[in-house]
Every structure is written in C-alpha cells, then in structure tokens.
Design an enzyme around this catalytic site. Structure first.
Site, short mmCIF file in Angstrom:
data_model
loop_
_atom_site.label_atom_id
_atom_site.label_comp_id
_atom_site.label_asym_id
_atom_site.label_seq_id
_atom_site.Cartn_x
_atom_site.Cartn_y
_atom_site.Cartn_z
N HIS A 1 -2.44 -2.66 -9.84
CA HIS A 1 -3.39 -2.04 -8.92
C HIS A 1 -4.64 -2.89 -8.86
O HIS A 1 -5.05 -3.46 -9.87
CB HIS A 1 -3.74 -0.62 -9.39
CG HIS A 1 -4.28 0.22 -8.29
ND1 HIS A 1 -5.61 0.21 -7.95
CD2 HIS A 1 -3.67 1.08 -7.43
CE1 HIS A 1 -5.79 1.03 -6.94
NE2 HIS A 1 -4.64 1.58 -6.60
N HIS B 1 0.88 -1.19 0.00
CA HIS B 1 0.00 0.00 0.00
C HIS B 1 0.91 1.23 0.00
O HIS B 1 1.67 1.43 -0.94
CB HIS B 1 -0.93 -0.12 1.22
CG HIS B 1 -2.08 0.83 1.25
ND1 HIS B 1 -2.43 1.64 0.22
CD2 HIS B 1 -2.98 1.10 2.24
CE1 HIS B 1 -3.49 2.37 0.55
NE2 HIS B 1 -3.84 2.05 1.78
N ASP C 1 2.74 5.12 -7.10
CA ASP C 1 4.00 5.01 -6.37
C ASP C 1 5.22 4.86 -7.26
O ASP C 1 6.34 4.95 -6.78
CB ASP C 1 3.94 3.82 -5.40
CG ASP C 1 2.95 4.07 -4.29
OD1 ASP C 1 2.99 5.17 -3.73
OD2 ASP C 1 2.15 3.17 -3.98
N1 CMC Z 1 4.62 -7.31 -10.49
C1 CMC Z 1 4.50 -8.55 -11.02
N2 CMC Z 1 3.35 -9.24 -11.07
C2 CMC Z 1 2.28 -8.67 -10.54
C3 CMC Z 1 2.32 -7.38 -9.96
C4 CMC Z 1 3.56 -6.71 -9.95
N3 CMC Z 1 3.67 -5.49 -9.42
N4 CMC Z 1 1.09 -7.05 -9.49
C5 CMC Z 1 0.30 -8.09 -9.77
N5 CMC Z 1 1.03 -9.06 -10.40
C6 CMC Z 1 0.52 -10.33 -10.93
C7 CMC Z 1 0.22 -11.34 -9.84
O1 CMC Z 1 1.33 -12.13 -9.56
C8 CMC Z 1 -0.92 -12.10 -10.44
O2 CMC Z 1 -0.41 -12.99 -11.38
P1 CMC Z 1 -1.07 -14.45 -11.57
O3 CMC Z 1 -2.47 -14.19 -12.07
O4 CMC Z 1 -0.20 -15.15 -12.56
O5 CMC Z 1 -1.06 -15.10 -10.21
C9 CMC Z 1 -1.71 -11.04 -11.20
O6 CMC Z 1 -0.75 -10.04 -11.53
C10 CMC Z 1 -2.84 -10.40 -10.39
O7 CMC Z 1 -2.30 -9.94 -9.16
P2 CMC Z 1 -3.10 -9.89 -7.80
O8 CMC Z 1 -2.14 -10.09 -6.66
O9 CMC Z 1 -4.27 -10.82 -7.86
O10 CMC Z 1 -3.65 -8.43 -7.84
P3 CMC Z 1 -4.17 -7.60 -6.60
O11 CMC Z 1 -5.27 -6.77 -7.10
O12 CMC Z 1 -4.44 -8.50 -5.45
O13 CMC Z 1 -2.90 -6.72 -6.21
C11 CMC Z 1 -1.42 -4.95 -5.87
C12 CMC Z 1 -2.80 -5.37 -6.39
C13 CMC Z 1 -1.29 -3.43 -5.95
C14 CMC Z 1 -1.27 -5.36 -4.39
C15 CMC Z 1 -0.34 -5.64 -6.74
O14 CMC Z 1 -0.46 -5.24 -8.08
C16 CMC Z 1 1.06 -5.39 -6.21
O15 CMC Z 1 1.52 -6.10 -5.31
N6 CMC Z 1 1.78 -4.35 -6.77
C17 CMC Z 1 3.08 -4.00 -6.27
C18 CMC Z 1 2.95 -3.16 -5.03
C19 CMC Z 1 2.49 -1.74 -5.33
O16 CMC Z 1 2.98 -1.08 -6.23
N7 CMC Z 1 1.55 -1.26 -4.51
C20 CMC Z 1 1.03 0.10 -4.63
C21 CMC Z 1 -0.42 0.13 -5.01
S1 CMC Z 1 -0.96 1.78 -5.49
C22 CMC Z 1 -0.92 2.73 -4.07
C23 CMC Z 1 -1.66 2.21 -2.92
O17 CMC Z 1 -2.76 1.67 -3.05
O18 CMC Z 1 -1.13 2.36 -1.83
#
Ligand code: CMC
Length: 432
Positions: A310, A269, A366
C-alpha cells in the site's frame, strides 16, 4: 536554543538564502517560487510524480497513520465503527462530521431510501449495453449519464441543491450497480425495495428471482454492511484525487463520480480485489504458493502479489484485520471458500519472506474481501462495483470539502518540459 517554525534554504547557484514559514510540518510549494537565479527565471518548483510527498489539500474527514496501521473517519476508529455502526450512519458521519442523533439518522435514512429509484430511461439505455458488458464499465457510464437527468446539479455552490445530488448519488449507486450485474447475466432488472435497509435492498436487487420479497441471510447482510463501512473513505487515494481534480473544474457531481469510479476500476486500486481472486485461481493449490512467491520476486509471475502493499500503510491494513475476522462469520453460513487456504498460505509465507518484510508489504483491504464476496455469490467482475458503492460517500464528502475550501482552485499541476526547442515546420515531401 530558541526554535522557529521556519525553513532556511540557501541556493548555491546564487548564494542567496531564503526563510520559508512551516505550517503543520509543511512548506508551501508556492513559497519556493521566489527562489530564482535571475529576474526572468520562473522560480523553483518541486518535482513529485505520483504525488508521493505533496499534500494537495487540508481535510478533516479521514485520518490514516500508515506506519501504525490506524484508520479513522472523523476521529472514530475504523474497527469500532465496523463493530458498532451501520453504513448509513457512517455515511452521515463522513458527510457531516458528527454521528447523527436518532432523529437525524431516521431522516437521513428516509431521504436515502426515497431516492433509490432511477428514471425509467436509465433502465432503457442500460439495456443497450452489449450482453457481456463488464458491470464496472456500465456503472461508470451510467453514473455519468445521470447528469443529463439532473441538469441543475451544475449549481455546485447551492448547498441545498448540492446535498440533494449527494443524497441521490448515495441512493442510486446500488440500483445502477445491481442492474449492471443483472444485465451482464441476462436477468431482468429488479426495482428497489424501500422496506429494506441499504445493504439488504442491494442484495434484493442483485439476487431476487421469482419471490415476492427477497430475504437475505442477516449474517451476510451485516457482513456486506461492514464491508461498505470499511470502504467508505480513504483520504487522498487515486479515485478521490480524481474526484477532487475533476470536481475542481466545477463540473456536476455525477460526472465527477464517474471519473472517480473510472479511477477506481484500475487493477492497482479498486480492481485489485478482482485481481486477487484471479491470482488465487491461477495459483490453484497451496502447494504452488512457494513457487508463485518466488515468481513474484524474480518478476516472472508477470504481476505483483495482488492484495499486498500500500502506498500509505507500511503495516497491516486495519481494514484487512476486520475483514479477516468477518470472513470466518461469512464462511460459517456459506461454507469455506476453497481459495482461503491458498490466501492464508500466501500471507504466512510473505510475512516471513525478506523481500516483503524489507519493503513493508502487508495484506491490504483487497486481499480477503474478494474471498468473502465470492463466498456470498458475487461474480468477480462485480468486485470493483462493490467498492464503488460505499466509496461514493467518501468521494462526495471530499468533493464538498474541496468546494468549500477557499485555498482550492482548479487543479492544474506544472511540468518539466523535456521536448524539443522551437523548430520550423518541414513540408511532408521534404521530410527524410
Ligand atoms: N508485490 C510485490 N512487490 C511489491 C508489491 C506487491 N504487491 N507492492 C509493492 N512491491 C514492491 C515494488 O516492486 C517495489 O520494489 P523495489 O523497491 O524493489 O522496486 C517496492 O515494493 C515499493 O513499491 P512501489 O510500487 O514503489 O509502491 P507504491 O506505493 O507505488 O505502490 C501499490 C502501492 C498498492 C500500488 C502496490 O503495493 C501494488 O501494486 N500492490 C498490488 C495491487 C494492490 O493490491 N492494490 C490495492 C491497494 S489497496 C486498495 C486501494 O487503494 O484501492
């Protein structure tokens, strides 16, 4: 064919059919409870870990269309607010639903300015933190401690009192944030300068040394104000859900903001901008970018591509677009952040790579914000703190909206129990 705003469900266990009303494209989960196999059955629930498809409230504050990359506060597009407004004006808008008149803006600005100081005891206990305490840990604890200075804040349904606490929180967050930083680098705490606007005052408390008054570069002050606008609210994200969930117990807003700040601290986050910078340092050079992308994809990087992806945006985050432009203005003053080239190359490759394209992973807020913060001289540890300051108004507006919503009660999700059935206690000497 006549259409009806209802959903028909047939329970194949019993053969019974049910018709549930649809409002705003949504059915009420509680309506499912009447679907039972017999009279003793608790009734149907939905299973939704991480609230992937559950609306937990009605809200009129922030609108996001993640597929189209749209973000609006109270109907105003984020890019237009970033171009024309100020953080304080946006804070008023988020809290009150309308842009202020000139008089309202002046009064609101004055009341925030008059509440920037904190009790001297706050300074005393902040001084008690370990010399190298993470400023976000200090912020979380110090905001919680403010509740002990304002016990009347418990009266959350007294509107005048509630508004006073909201003003105090918006005003005091920069002071506590700046002092957390000063502590972590062993510098004396600087009192607020009430001649300065919000962002400039924060910079003064962060950076002032021996000079009588701190004069920040206007380009950098404006850039910080724009970053504050971009971070002011983002509907039902993790920290806002924490604010609403904790606030639903009717605890005071200082305790609830501490809980929301704690949620923001995590690397998925508000801690992500800090994680982006650490990742860019680790990559070290543009030539290492392709190998790093491959390592992310095969899981050997040990982390995701931070600043990408996201839960809601399946398109370019509109805040990231504004920040990318802002970075150019900041770098003209500060000189280019050497990590920018690595970030641009990561973005370029990721946006063409099938793995990221297929999963609709784009840069989020971010990805570039940390580069600006670093160029402005903020240490990496301060990045989540810089997010918490402006998000405070979003948390508070969402909290107030929840308190006034007759549909809301104490937040209390259900579970599907997967543990053992009833069994008898066995004395310790008889246990195998
Ligand atoms: N790098 C590589 N793969 C990713 C990433 C990433 N940054 N984000 C998602 N994926 C992949 C994930 O592994 C999954 O793949 P598969 O379907 O093969 O298992 C697919 O994309 C869907 O991911 P998810 O975990 O189901 O998506 P989510 O909606 O639960 O997660 C997130 C959203 C923001 C937590 C995630 O994209 C992430 O961890 N990003 C990196 C951390 C980040 O930049 N966070 C800041 C968010 S914006 C500001 C805020 O809200 O604070």
């Amino acid at each position: 064919m006549t259409t009806k705003e209802t959903l028909s469900i047939t329970d194949n266990r019993t053969g019974k059919s049910y018709e549930l009303p649809i409002t705003d494209g949504t059915i009420k989960s509680l309506d499912l409870r009447k679907i039972k196999v017999n009279d003793t059955d608790f009734g149907m629930m939905t299973y939704d870990p991480a609230f992937m498809n559950t609306a937990s409230c009605r809200s009129a504050i922030t609108y996001i269309d993640g597929d189209a990359g749209i973000l609006r506060y109270r109907g105003y597009d984020i890019a237009e607010l970033a171009e024309k407004s100020s953080y304080i004006e946006v804070a008023y808008l988020i809290m009150n639903g309308e842009l202020p008149t000139a008089k309202q803006l002046e009064e609101f600005t004055t009341s925030i300015t008059l509440h920037t100081f904190v009790h001297e005891n706050v300074k005393d206990f902040m001084e008690g933190f370990r010399y190298d305490a993470h400023p976000m840990g200090m912020l979380v604890s110090s905001v919680a401690a403010l509740s002990t200075f304002y016990p009347e804040a418990k009266n959350v349904f007294d509107e005048k009192n509630r508004r006073l606490q909201m003003t105090r929180l918006i005003a005091k967050m920069p002071t506590i944030a700046a002092w957390s930083y000063r502590h972590s680098v062993g510098l004396r705490y600087i009192y607020p300068d009430n001649d300065l606007p919000y962002a400039a005052n924060f910079l003064s408390m962060m950076k002032r040394m021996a000079e009588r008054a701190y004069k920040a570069n206007p380009v950098l002050t404006r850039a910080l104000d724009v970053l504050f606008i971009l971070h002011a609210d983002h509907e039902q994200n993790c920290s806002t859900s924490a604010m609403r969930g904790v606030g639903s117990s009717q605890v005071d807003p200082y305790s609830a903001v501490a809980a929301a700040s704690a949620a923001l601290y995590g690397p998925l986050h508000g801690g992500a901008n800090e994680a982006v910078l650490r990742m860019l340092h680790e990559i070290g050079d543009v030539k290492n970018v392709p190998a790093f992308i491959n390592a992310v994809k095969d899981g050997s990087a040990g982390s995701r591509l931070m600043g990408f992806g996201h839960r809601v945006y399946k398109n370019y985050d509109p805040r990231a677009k504004v920040i990318k432009k802002l970075a150019d203005q900041v770098f003209e003053v500060t000189g280019k952040n050497p990590l920018l080239d690595i970030a641009l190359e990561l973005e370029r490759i990721a946006l063409q790579d099938e793995y990221f394209v297929k999963r609709k992973l784009y840069p989020n807020v971010d990805f570039y914000s940390g580069l600006i913060y670093q160029a402005m001289g903020f240490p990496v540890d301060m990045f989540p703190v810089l997010f918490a300051i402006p998000r405070t108004v979003g948390w508070l507006a969402q909290w107030e909206e929840m308190l006034k919503d007759p549909d809301q009660k104490i937040a209390r999700p259900r579970q599907i129990f997967t543990g053992p059935d009833l069994r008898s206690y066995v004395d310790v000497e008889k246990r195998g």
